[in-house]
Design a protein around this motif. Structure first.
Motif, PDB file in Angstrom:
ATOM      1  N   SER B  43       9.163  -8.867   4.376  1.00  9.04           N
ATOM      2  CA  SER B  43      10.337  -8.971   4.582  1.00  9.04           C
ATOM      3  C   SER B  43      11.087  -9.989   3.575  1.00  9.04           C
ATOM      4  O   SER B  43      12.258  -9.540   3.151  1.00  9.04           O
ATOM      5  N   GLU B  85      14.400  -5.733   9.455  1.00 16.87           N
ATOM      6  CA  GLU B  85      13.429  -5.695  10.411  1.00 16.87           C
ATOM      7  C   GLU B  85      14.158  -6.221  11.650  1.00 16.87           C
ATOM      8  O   GLU B  85      15.145  -7.043  11.660  1.00 16.87           O
ATOM      9  N   ASP B 160      12.582  -1.627   6.437  1.00 17.67           N
ATOM     10  CA  ASP B 160      11.765  -2.760   6.930  1.00 17.67           C
ATOM     11  C   ASP B 160      11.123  -2.406   8.417  1.00 17.67           C
ATOM     12  O   ASP B 160      11.751  -2.735   9.267  1.00 17.67           O
ATOM     13  N   GLU B 161       9.941  -1.976   8.430  1.00 16.54           N
ATOM     14  CA  GLU B 161       9.344  -1.620   9.640  1.00 16.54           C
ATOM     15  C   GLU B 161      10.356  -0.616  10.441  1.00 16.54           C
ATOM     16  O   GLU B 161      10.491  -0.907  11.569  1.00 16.54           O
TER      17      GLU B 161
HETATM   18 MG    MG Z   1       8.742  -8.743   8.271  1.00 17.40          MG
END
Ligand code: MG
Ligand code: ATP
Lengths: 297, 237
Positions: B43, B85, B160-161
């Motif tokens: 991240s 995220e 991010d994810e």
């Molecule tokens: Mg992360």
């Protein structure tokens, strides 16, 4: 008697509303209690009368409007400067909210003392260039200027609501207030938008100051402090950050305070705002028109 | 020339050195995945590219130009977006308003076009345009966050994810979607906990370990690499 008090209460309430609207605009975006806001209100009044009488030497409606224009521009720019010089550096360093809060107290002190230094301690006459007269409704006397103050308060509330809910910069303001990091990711220049918010909030405060100066026909170095406390009470009552809330909060405090002074006694007049605020905080902490903030994690 | 080139990037939080000189690149049209354990610095990498964090050292070249000291708002205008995220939607705005915010830097016409495309990808959102975003379910919020990131039609999309908190079926859908977005012509930099699925749709991947890139290679090769399997994919199935 009752209607007369209502008219007077609404006028005072409009004063509070006018100041609270700009205050709540800034609070709505930053969740920052801007203690310097009432100082910009006072500064706006001083700059208007100074421009009109000393700079232009025209104590006429035209002189008033030019003076007001000068005052709006200078006060607005000083509001922007306050953000750029004292608050933006705190944001850039991820400073604690309390640091920003105390900074606004510092700016308040600087402005108030500058006014004392430049314009002196004694109250200044603020000529009423309009001389609009009054109308009678039954045995109630309404000054035309009281109506104007009331209308201006409503128009400013509607205008700022339009700005916040219907324009691109307003969308950016609301985005910042809900999640500043996400706002950055949308391509919003967060610092610029916040500075513009201060500029607008302070400019509106200048309008309020000039209206109040004209209404009371004098200004003094305490006008900021007294209205400042009332406007914070109005904001809490109406809902912190809410523009319609600012208006209703201001109206209610103005009316209750006037009624209280008329029917109960004027000794407690200035305390009543805080009593109302206290009661509201107990019953509905988010204020009459405030929104409860819910976030899912 | 690579679309994005990260050179010797160092980032720290105070005394914590989260990135210690990483190098990687993303070519136009690729899907590139960063994998790594929790706290590896994935991240941090994305946030630094986006201008939310300032590097201590190193360069971030986008189309050959160093953007490492530019403001986030400028970086978005260059054509990079991040679906961060933890979603970071605007909770008190409606779904529609959230999508409009995603199109902040583009014209109204482009916004309308992009919105139609988002609805094709996420029909669920179209049914819920006037719902307050904070009241959406976690998975719906995740879809909104991805859809919002697509609204500016960026050249480089960083996710991010994106599958965090989604049901298994939806996770598969999200990966299909990433492939489709890529086929439309968007270059993608992806961070995922579902390392195997991510590597399978990726052209290339990098393995990040406490701020340093340990391995890199073709996505399908990394997915078979014994060291990667042992550390990040597990031995199941
Ligand atoms: Mg992360
Ligand atoms: N704001 C912060 N302050 C201090 N340290 C931080 C901060 N953010 C991240 N870190 C640290 O930097 C390192 C890298 O964090 P980062 O969030 O980039 O990891 P990640 O690879 O994304 O992990 P995850 O898979 O859990 O999301 C971690 O050790 C983390 O504790």
């Amino acid at each position: 008697m009752f209607f007369q008090q209502l008219v007077n209460g609404l006028t005072i309430g409009s004063t509070y509303a006018l100041v609270t609207i700009g205050f709540n605009l800034v609070y709505g975006v930053l969740e920052l209690t801007n203690f310097a806001h009432s100082s910009f209100y006072m500064l706006g009044a001083y700059l208007t009368v100074f421009s009109m009488t000393w700079l232009l030497g025209r104590v006429t409606p035209l002189g008033f409007f030019i003076g007001l224009g000068i005052s709006i521009v200078i006060t607005g720019l000083l509001g922007a400067l306050m953000d750029k010089a004292s608050l933006e550096p705190i944001r850039k360093r991820n400073g604690a909210p309390i640091t920003a809060l105390l900074t606004t107290v510092g700016v308040q002190t600087i402005i108030n003392n500058s006014i004392l230094l430049i314009f002196g301690t004694e109250s200044k006459p603020f000529p009423d260039v309009f001389q609009l007269g009054k109308v009678y409704v039954g045995d109630t006397v309404i000054q035309i200027f009281q109506i104007i103050i009331f209308v201006v308060a409503i128009l400013l509330m509607l205008g700022l609501s339009y700005l916040v809910y219907r324009t691109k910069i307003g969308n950016a303001m609301r985005a910042i207030s809900q999640n500043a990091t996400a706002a950055k990711l949308m391509g919003i220049n967060v610092n610029t938008v916040i500075t513009i918010t201060f500029l607008i909030g302070s400019a509106v405060a200048a309008i309020s100051g000039a209206m109040m100066g004209t209404y009371y026909q004098k200004i003094d170095t305490l006008m900021g402090a007294s209205v400042g406390l009332k406007s914070i009470s109005s904001a809490v009552l109406g809902g912190m950050g809410s523009l319609p809330g600012a208006m209703f909060g201001g109206f209610i405090i103005g009316i209750v305070e006037t009624m209280f002074a008329a029917y109960v006694g004027s000794g407690f007049r200035d305390a009543i705002a805080f009593i109302i605020m206290f009661v509201v905080l107990l019953i509905k902490p988010s204020g009459l028109l405030g929104v409860k903030i819910e976030t899912k994690v | 020339m690579a679309l994005l080139e990260v050179k010797n990037l160092h980032v720290s939080y105070g005394s914590i050195n989260a990135l210690r000189g990483i190098n990687f690149e993303v070519n136009e049209g690729e899907i590139v995945t960063l994998i790594g354990a929790n706290g590896a610095g994935k991240s941090t990498t994305m946030n630094t590219i986006m201008g939310l964090l300032r590097p201590k050292m190193g360069e971030i070249l986008y189309q050959g130009e160093d953007i490492s000291h530019e403001d986030s708002s400028t970086i978005v205008k260059h054509g990079i977006t991040l679906a961060p995220e933890g979603r970071l939607i605007f909770p008190r705005m409606t779904v529609l308003e959230n999508l409009q915010m995603g199109a902040y830097t583009v014209s109204k016409e482009v916004m309308k076009e992009n919105m139609e495309e988002s609805f094709k990808l996420f029909p669920v959102l179209k049914e819920r345009l006037s719902q307050i975003a904070g009241t959406l379910s976690g998975g719906e919020q995740q879809m909104l966050a991805v859809a919002r990131a697509l609204m500016s039609k960026s050249k480089l999309l960083m996710l991010d994810e994106p599958s965090l908190g989604l049901a298994p079926l939806l996770i598969r859908e999200i990966f299909d979607l990433i492939k489709r977005i890529n086929q439309i012509g968007t270059t993608i930099l992806l961070v995922e906990q579902n390392a195997r699925m991510a590597l399978n749709i990726s052209d290339r991947g990098y393995v990040l370990e406490t701020g340093i890139i340990r391995l890199s290679g073709k996505g399908s090769d990394l997915a078979k690499d014994p060291k990667v399997v042992a550390a990040y994919l597990g031995n199941l199935d």
